[in-house]
Design an enzyme around this catalytic site. Structure first.
Site, PDB file in Angstrom:
ATOM      1  N   ARG A 181       0.868  -1.176   0.000  1.00 29.03           N
ATOM      2  CA  ARG A 181       0.000   0.000   0.000  1.00 29.03           C
ATOM      3  C   ARG A 181       0.909   1.232   0.000  1.00 29.03           C
ATOM      4  NH1 ARG A 181      -2.095  -3.509   4.125  1.00 29.03           N
ATOM      5  NH2 ARG A 181      -4.158  -4.341   3.572  1.00 29.03           N
ATOM      6  N   LYS A 203      -2.082  -2.466   8.074  1.00 28.04           N
ATOM      7  CA  LYS A 203      -3.273  -1.988   8.784  1.00 28.04           C
ATOM      8  C   LYS A 203      -3.365  -2.632  10.158  1.00 28.04           C
ATOM      9  CE  LYS A 203      -6.245  -0.885   4.840  1.00 28.04           C
ATOM     10  NZ  LYS A 203      -7.511  -1.203   4.160  1.00 28.04           N
ATOM     11  N   ARG A 210      -0.283  -2.191  -6.837  1.00 28.04           N
ATOM     12  CA  ARG A 210      -0.668  -3.276  -5.918  1.00 28.04           C
ATOM     13  C   ARG A 210      -1.647  -4.225  -6.612  1.00 28.04           C
ATOM     14  NH1 ARG A 210      -1.244  -4.574  -0.314  1.00 28.04           N
ATOM     15  NH2 ARG A 210      -3.390  -4.960   0.373  1.00 28.04           N
ATOM     16  N   HIS A 250      -4.006  -9.219   3.570  1.00 23.70           N
ATOM     17  CA  HIS A 250      -5.465  -9.258   3.665  1.00 23.70           C
ATOM     18  C   HIS A 250      -5.890 -10.115   4.851  1.00 23.70           C
ATOM     19  CE1 HIS A 250      -6.181  -8.285  -0.875  1.00 23.70           C
ATOM     20  NE2 HIS A 250      -5.994  -7.206  -0.145  1.00 23.70           N
ATOM     21  N   TYR A 259      -9.271 -10.667  -7.188  1.00 22.56           N
ATOM     22  CA  TYR A 259      -8.339 -10.626  -8.305  1.00 22.56           C
ATOM     23  C   TYR A 259      -8.482 -11.824  -9.251  1.00 22.56           C
ATOM     24  CZ  TYR A 259      -6.176  -6.990  -5.548  1.00 22.56           C
ATOM     25  OH  TYR A 259      -5.959  -5.843  -4.832  1.00 22.56           O
TER      26      TYR A 259
END
Length: 297
Positions: free
Chosen positions: A147, A171, A246, A269, A278
């Site tokens: 990211r 995150k 990304r 994730h 994806y």
């Protein structure tokens, strides 16, 4: 729109602007959604609206042919409005709490082909310090699927050149180890030795890999702007951002046959369903380690 609706909508607008600090466009969208509900609900005040009424409203806008995404956005505005009324103790019960929006199909985000990636990278002027930094940043973005904030927050101590890994704090402050390709490491070394080592580094910026020309930590905006300018330079018609690299990283790996769970791990994730955006292929988790399938390996 009746007087009572107007009063609460004005108060809601002030709340969105002053307390939530939302953008003008978001505020405008929310207010338009509530006005549509008010027009539909002319026979009752906002305090008299219940779950059944709201459900009927959603069915009505669906019958008008509104897209699922527009319906979901409208529901988001309605929920925000009733949460505000609850927050202000104007209501004791939120009639929108149990409402569910339409099922939204996941679609593949915009990606760049490998040829387009190469085109962008080869267009960078490596004779300038900024060019060397740009090449290193984009190689890292595409090689590791970071990211943009993970790129700008990357610290010197979290780059393991000998192992070919980056330690990323993502995150929720969750750490993960991400392999980084040979080309990305090569251009990172060139930048560190040829550019960064000659900067007068500002206090507080010492730990970070990527710095601006004044020796401060590079900003997300600079990364966005750099990529936009590069796309314009080569006449690329797609609207791209750091996140495009990304998306391309993940898509190219999965198209090459990489294990979906490995890609999930690389991207940081929480759920594999986030990674499944994806691919539309129904296949077993297969083949070998993730780097084997990357175009720049």
């Amino acid at each position: 729109m009746t007087g009572q609706w107007q009063t609460y909508v004005r108060q809601f607008e002030a709340y969105l602007k002053l307390e939530r600090s939302l953008s003008r466009n978001t505020v405008s969208a929310y207010l338009n959604d509530i006005r549509k509900l008010a027009d539909y609900s002319e026979s009752c005040s906002p305090l008299e609206v219940d779950e059944v009424h709201l459900q009927n409203f959603l069915e009505w806008i669906n019958s008008l042919g509104m897209t699922p995404h527009s319906q979901a956005r409208m529901l988001s505005g309605i929920k925000a409005f009733y949460k505000y009324l609850l927050l202000e103790d104007i209501l004791k019960h939120d009639p929108s709490a149990t409402l569910e929006g339409p099922k939204l199909g996941r679609k593949l985000p915009d990606t760049l082909s490998f040829q387009e990636i190469e085109q962008l990278l080869l267009a960078i002027d490596m004779s300038t310090p900024e060019g060397q930094r740009t090449r290193a940043m984009l190689e890292v973005l595409y090689s590791s699927g970071l990211r943009v904030t993970e790129l700008t927050d990357l610290k010197m101590t979290n780059v393991y050149f000998d192992l070919g890994f980056l330690r990323i704090v993502g995150k929720g402050n969750k750490e993960r180890l991400v392999p980084v390709g040979r080309d990305a490491l090569k251009f990172m070394r060139l930048y560190l030795e040829g550019v960064r080592n000659h900067l007068s580094i500002q206090k507080g910026a010492e730990p970070y890999v990527f710095l601006n020309r004044r020796g401060g930590k590079i900003s997300r905006i600079t990364v966005f702007t750099t990529i936009k300018q590069l796309a314009e330079q080569i006449g690329l018609k797609k609207s791209i951002s750091p996140h495009t690299f990304r998306h391309s990283f993940a898509t190219h790996l999965i198209e090459g046959g990489a294990d979906l769970r490995a890609v999930q791990e690389m991207l940081g994730h929480e759920s594999i369903t986030t990674t499944e955006i994806y691919t539309h292929l129904d296949r077993d988790y297969l083949k070998q380690v993730i780097q084997e399938f990357h175009p720049r390996s």
